[in-house]
Motif scaffolding. Structure first.
Motif, PDB file in Angstrom:
ATOM      1  N   PHE A  46       0.416  -1.271   0.278  1.00  0.00           N
ATOM      2  CA  PHE A  46      -0.047   0.217  -0.312  1.00  0.00           C
ATOM      3  C   PHE A  46       0.569   1.168  -0.098  1.00  0.00           C
ATOM      4  O   PHE A  46       2.438   1.258   0.402  1.00  0.00           O
ATOM      5  N   ARG A  47       0.299   1.974  -0.545  1.00  0.00           N
ATOM      6  CA  ARG A  47       1.155   3.236  -0.642  1.00  0.00           C
ATOM      7  C   ARG A  47       0.171   4.806   0.116  1.00  0.00           C
ATOM      8  O   ARG A  47      -1.317   4.911  -0.509  1.00  0.00           O
ATOM      9  N   LYS A  48       0.725   5.896   0.708  1.00  0.00           N
ATOM     10  CA  LYS A  48       0.116   7.136   1.347  1.00  0.00           C
ATOM     11  C   LYS A  48       0.844   7.698   0.937  1.00  0.00           C
ATOM     12  O   LYS A  48       2.682   8.204   0.594  1.00  0.00           O
ATOM     13  N   LEU A  49      -0.015   9.431   0.727  1.00  0.00           N
ATOM     14  CA  LEU A  49       0.627  10.390   0.553  1.00  0.00           C
ATOM     15  C   LEU A  49       0.405  11.462   1.735  1.00  0.00           C
ATOM     16  O   LEU A  49      -0.510  11.797   1.840  1.00  0.00           O
ATOM     17  N   TYR A  50       1.200  11.862   1.668  1.00  0.00           N
ATOM     18  CA  TYR A  50       1.363  13.346   2.315  1.00  0.00           C
ATOM     19  C   TYR A  50       1.706  14.826   2.145  1.00  0.00           C
ATOM     20  O   TYR A  50       3.001  14.545   1.246  1.00  0.00           O
ATOM     21  N   GLN A  51       1.237  15.206   1.544  1.00  0.00           N
ATOM     22  CA  GLN A  51       1.746  16.287   1.472  1.00  0.00           C
ATOM     23  C   GLN A  51       1.507  17.660   1.862  1.00  0.00           C
ATOM     24  O   GLN A  51       0.783  17.810   2.877  1.00  0.00           O
ATOM     25  N   PHE A  52       2.538  18.579   1.630  1.00  0.00           N
ATOM     26  CA  PHE A  52       2.449  19.420   2.489  1.00  0.00           C
ATOM     27  C   PHE A  52       2.984  21.011   1.602  1.00  0.00           C
ATOM     28  O   PHE A  52       4.019  20.584   0.637  1.00  0.00           O
ATOM     29  N   ILE A  53       2.753  21.588   1.603  1.00  0.00           N
ATOM     30  CA  ILE A  53       3.696  23.209   1.098  1.00  0.00           C
ATOM     31  C   ILE A  53       4.854  23.853   2.192  1.00  0.00           C
ATOM     32  O   ILE A  53       4.660  23.898   3.146  1.00  0.00           O
ATOM     33  N   CYS A  54       5.849  24.472   1.570  1.00  0.00           N
ATOM     34  CA  CYS A  54       6.901  24.896   1.287  1.00  0.00           C
ATOM     35  C   CYS A  54       6.679  26.014   0.899  1.00  0.00           C
ATOM     36  O   CYS A  54       6.325  26.810  -0.335  1.00  0.00           O
ATOM     37  N   LYS A  55       7.484  26.588   2.472  1.00  0.00           N
ATOM     38  CA  LYS A  55       7.458  28.353   1.912  1.00  0.00           C
ATOM     39  C   LYS A  55       8.652  29.021   1.742  1.00  0.00           C
ATOM     40  O   LYS A  55       9.364  28.347   2.171  1.00  0.00           O
ATOM     41  N   ALA A  56       8.443  30.399   1.198  1.00  0.00           N
ATOM     42  CA  ALA A  56       9.638  30.968   2.043  1.00  0.00           C
ATOM     43  C   ALA A  56      10.036  31.803   3.199  1.00  0.00           C
ATOM     44  O   ALA A  56       8.813  32.198   3.516  1.00  0.00           O
ATOM     45  N   SER A  57      10.679  31.093   3.447  1.00  0.00           N
ATOM     46  CA  SER A  57      10.715  32.308   4.977  1.00  0.00           C
ATOM     47  C   SER A  57      11.611  33.532   5.030  1.00  0.00           C
ATOM     48  O   SER A  57      11.824  34.029   5.865  1.00  0.00           O
ATOM     49  N   MET A  58      13.078  33.030   3.681  1.00  0.00           N
ATOM     50  CA  MET A  58      13.976  34.816   4.289  1.00  0.00           C
ATOM     51  C   MET A  58      13.566  35.599   1.996  1.00  0.00           C
ATOM     52  O   MET A  58      13.461  34.831   0.588  1.00  0.00           O
ATOM     53  N   ILE A  59      12.949  36.428   2.607  1.00  0.00           N
ATOM     54  CA  ILE A  59      13.446  37.736   1.092  1.00  0.00           C
ATOM     55  C   ILE A  59      14.203  38.423   1.050  1.00  0.00           C
ATOM     56  O   ILE A  59      14.918  39.271   2.318  1.00  0.00           O
TER      57      ILE A  59
END
Lengths: 364, 467
Positions: free
Chosen positions: A217-230
């Motif tokens: 079986f297979r599980k997918l975990y989605q997350f969003i990566c954000k910028a921490s520095m400009i």
């Protein structure tokens, strides 16, 4: 772990799996806060004078005393700094938190032979005795990361076990007794903003007394990566030192913490093209404290970039542009969590010195 | 890649704001002592009104003296004209006008003797109204803990000693709202109130405590002073505790910092008084209280997410015992190298230094190295709950969660039950199985069965077991 997950249907068989997969993002553990309270708590006692009594143990993050066999309590060593808000005991990460570009994403994957019979998808459920005598053999975990820019290509992740060595594929899987867990850790350097998907595939051989089969079986975990520095940069021309050396520029940069956590800048470095050298004009040069940036705060840094040879020899120029190189920024977050990012190639338009009128135009 | 910016002016504003944040670490000067010469009442609140001028605006403060350092006795004979802009000179206002409970607002429904006008007995019946206090239903208590409840007539002292903080909080309210309490008996009323509020924070009901504490209104008001002796009628512990609770209740941590400084100012006056009387016991007590307030200021800054200011503030304090606090704060900030250096000169050197070294390894992400250090500490036979829990966490980070889980279960079996221990153990349960609830309920039963002999509070909430 993450905000969404999509159960996948690799198996045509609808029968619940005997192996469960759980994941926990391993950000740094956090120091537990405490709010020590002074006795007396009771209504009848009179305020005392003299030395302050120790705080009520229940108000501390942990009881520093030890209960001896005869029921007496030991004097604690002075490790827990009451009445300070931080204590030296740590908590596991309570939630997924935010993922930022420049950080290393760590995650533990736990495949367990669920001891309580067949696995159901919810935490609720009655305690049923082990229904069948299933033997679980050859459990394998495979993890991949899909990044926003990679299209259909996925990155195979290296699984780290207790002996800190990468998993040997030839060694094969692990047999799990009921209640036993196979634990692995994956690390991934986050370099892109946007949607990431961690895909974990678990395969095992499930044997009953009469038959056996391989299941996956297979599980997918989605997350969003954000910028921490400009990072905003601005080059400017400096007048030459007059010692007959090459051209000089000042490179300024503003570093803005656009994340949600406090960060402490650790180092700023330039990785310059051949023929160029630089002088750091920042906290290391002035031997001052490393800057701490709260969310939304900005630090301004500055370098003097100098030609090492004369008359621009050895300095790369592309279509009238002098290319300096890249700026690297390293920082530490809560509990020392590291981050590091580099900018794209920085440079400035080629200007023949001395030409103060043109300099003004660039600065404006 | 290259973007020009035009924000230099905005940036310098940021820098100035940051400096101001740090400025109040020096914000009470020795000029406060002019109050002594002026013969002012020691307890009269002489600070400026906070609505218009606070420590963050302090621009009249010499940055040389550390306000919370009892080791530096202030000049006893500061000339009154030392600083014409000092708070003492400029603010005749006391805080009594608006914030104090006016007699007219007090409910008159309660029985009991009415205060003699102008006499020494004040009427505190405004703290005895039942509507102040929230009910504490046992709905968030796991069932196993409800089986061994204390008898209803158990005295409050015994409830507190036994760790039955929810029952103690209820009993304190019952005593406060009963008909036979004397509204002028301030010792008993404030004792019960402290018990009530403290117990609320011990059962994870700090939010309720922050609401209930509002009934006290302004403790800086002259109403709370004994009219004859000038003594503050509220015990010191409650006054200190009130600061944080009111900050939470009014969502104003800035005020928390200011209030601690205000208490520290009074503390220094008391200290000077004790020194004049050669009262060593009182001298010692006030010194410790002032240092305690200083550490609380750092805590308030941490709660405001201003770790840099907190670190600066702690660094300004004389640090016999503060090495560990400074090291932990630096670790929290991520300044690992500086944290290691912090504890090198510690008196309790050995253990403290090893603990910081192990935590620093964890902050570097070197969990294997940290694990070895925790193992060494455990070998030292400290039998410390913190060492065990931190070691178990490291075991999870190196992929040996099963061993960590056993270690934590051993700690529970040995009678340990801190929030942290239970949180980490239930997290591991969640990782081990889809049916963690069963294991959590079993854990709740184990802890409840031992609740008479455990070290922490004896009643846990569902949240402790992530139920």
């Amino acid at each position: 772990m993450s905000h969404q997950r999509y159960p996948s249907t690799h198996d045509a068989v609808k029968e619940p799996h005997s192996v469960s997969l759980k994941v926990l993002r391993l950000s740094r553990p956090s120091l537990v806060t405490q709010f020590p309270l002074q006795p007396p708590l009771s209504a009848t006692s009179v305020p005392s004078t003299g030395r302050r009594p120790p705080p009520i143990p229940a108000s501390l993050a942990y009881d520093p005393r030890d209960l001896l066999r005869d029921g007496t309590l030991t004097d604690p060593p002075a490790v827990n700094p009451d009445p300070f808000i931080l204590s030296p005991i740590v908590n596991l990460p309570p939630s997924f938190g935010s993922a930022y570009v420049g950080e290393t994403f760590s995650c533990t994957l736990c495949a367990s032979h669920d001891a309580f019979g067949s696995v159901v998808s919810s935490d609720e459920g009655d305690v049923s005795p082990p229904a069948t005598h299933k033997t679980i053999r050859d459990v394998r975990i495979k993890a991949e990361m899909k990044t926003p820019g990679s299209g259909t290509v996925v990155t195979q992740l290296e699984l780290i076990g207790p002996d800190s060595s990468p998993e040997d594929d030839k060694k094969g899987g692990v047999d799990l007794a009921p209640g036993a867990t196979l634990q692995k850790i994956v690390n991934f350097d986050l370099k892109e903003e946007g949607n990431h998907v961690l895909a974990v595939t678990v395969s095992y051989y499930e044997a009953t007394e009469v038959s056996g089969r391989t299941r996956t079986f297979r599980k997918l975990y989605q997350f969003i990566c954000k910028a921490s520095m400009i990072v905003r940069t601005k080059p400017g021309l400096l007048s030459a030192t007059g010692t007959g050396k090459g051209r000089r520029w000042v490179l300024e940069a503003q570093l803005e913490n656009c994340g949600e956590d406090v960060m402490q800048l650790e180092r700023v470095v330039l990785d310059l093209a051949p023929g160029l050298g630089y002088t750091d004009c920042n906290w290391e040069a002035s031997r001052s404290a490393k800057p701490v940036l709260r969310p939304g705060e900005t630090e301004q840094v500055c370098f003097v970039v100098e030609e090492e040879g004369e008359d621009g020899k050895g300095v790369e120029e592309e279509e009238g542009r002098v290319v300096f190189g890249v700026l690297g920024v390293g920082w530490r977050g809560e509990m020392g969590n590291r981050g590091f990012l580099t900018t794209g190639k920085l440079g400035t338009r080629h200007v023949k010195p001395p030409a103060s009128a043109v300099v003004k135009k660039i600065a404006a | 890649m290259e973007r020009l910016f035009h924000e230099a002016a905005a940036h310098s504003r940021v820098a100035v704001a940051h400096r101001n944040k740090c400025a109040f670490t020096f914000s009470i000067s020795s000029t406060d002592y002019s109050a002594i010469q002026a013969g002012a009442n020691l307890d009269a609140a002489t600070r400026p009104r906070s609505s218009t001028k606070g420590p963050l605006d302090a621009d009249d403060i010499p940055p040389s003296s550390s306000p919370l350092s009892p080791q530096q006795p202030p000049p006893r004979m500061a000339p009154p004209s030392f600083n014409p802009r000092s708070p003492v000179a400029t603010s005749p206002l006391t805080r009594s006008a608006a914030g104090s409970p006016a007699p007219g607002r007090r409910p008159t429904t309660r029985p009991g003797p009415s205060p003699v006008p102008g006499g020494p007995h004040k009427d505190f019946s405004f703290l005895l109204r039942p509507e102040i206090y929230h009910p504490l239903p046992p709905s968030n208590i796991p069932a196993p803990f409800l089986l061994n409840q204390p008898a209803p007539d158990t005295p409050i002292d015994a409830l507190v000693a036994g760790g039955h903080f929810r029952a103690a909080a209820i009993a304190a309210t019952n005593a406060l709202t009963s008909a036979d309490i004397d509204p002028t008996d301030h010792v008993r009323i404030f004792g019960l109130l402290y018990t009530r509020l403290a117990c609320l924070t011990l059962i994870d009901a700090t939010a309720l405590a922050a609401q209930e504490v509002k009934a006290l209104e302004d403790l800086g008001s002259a109403f709370y002073l004994d009219e004859v002796t000038g003594e503050h009628l509220v015990p010191w512990e409650l006054r200190v505790f009130n600061v944080r609770l009111q900050a939470l209740g009014f969502a104003d941590h800035r005020r928390e910092v200011m209030s601690y400084f205000e208490l520290a100012r009074e503390g220094r006056l008391r200290l000077a008084d004790a020194m004049a009387r050669h009262d060593n016991s009182a001298k010692e007590m006030w010194r410790e209280r002032i240092v305690d307030l200083g550490v609380r200021v750092a805590g308030a800054l941490v709660e405001m997410d201003d770790v840099a200011a907190a670190a600066e503030h702690l660094a300004s304090m004389p640090g016999e015992k503060l090495g560990m606090a400074k090291a932990l704060l630096l670790l929290q900030m991520g300044d690992v190298d500086k944290a290691r250096r912090c504890v090198s000169g510690e008196k309790d050197g050995e253990v403290v230094g090893r603990v910081v070294a192990a935590l620093a390894d964890m902050a570097e992400g070197e969990y294997g190295a940290a694990l070895a250090k925790w193992e060494e500490l455990k070998e030292m036979d400290l039998n410390d709950e913190m060492v065990g829990v931190n070691m178990a966490v490291c075991l999870l980070y190196v992929g040996r969660m099963q061993e960590g889980k056993v270690l934590l279960e051993d700690l529970v079996a040995a009678g340990r039950s801190s929030h942290t221990l239970l949180f980490n153990l239930t997290t591991m349960y969640e990782l081990c199985t889809e049916k963690a609830r069963t294991l959590k309920l079993q854990l709740a039963e184990t802890v409840a069965a031992r609740s008479g002999e455990t070290l922490g509070g004896s009643e846990k909430t569902n949240a402790d077991f992530k139920l």
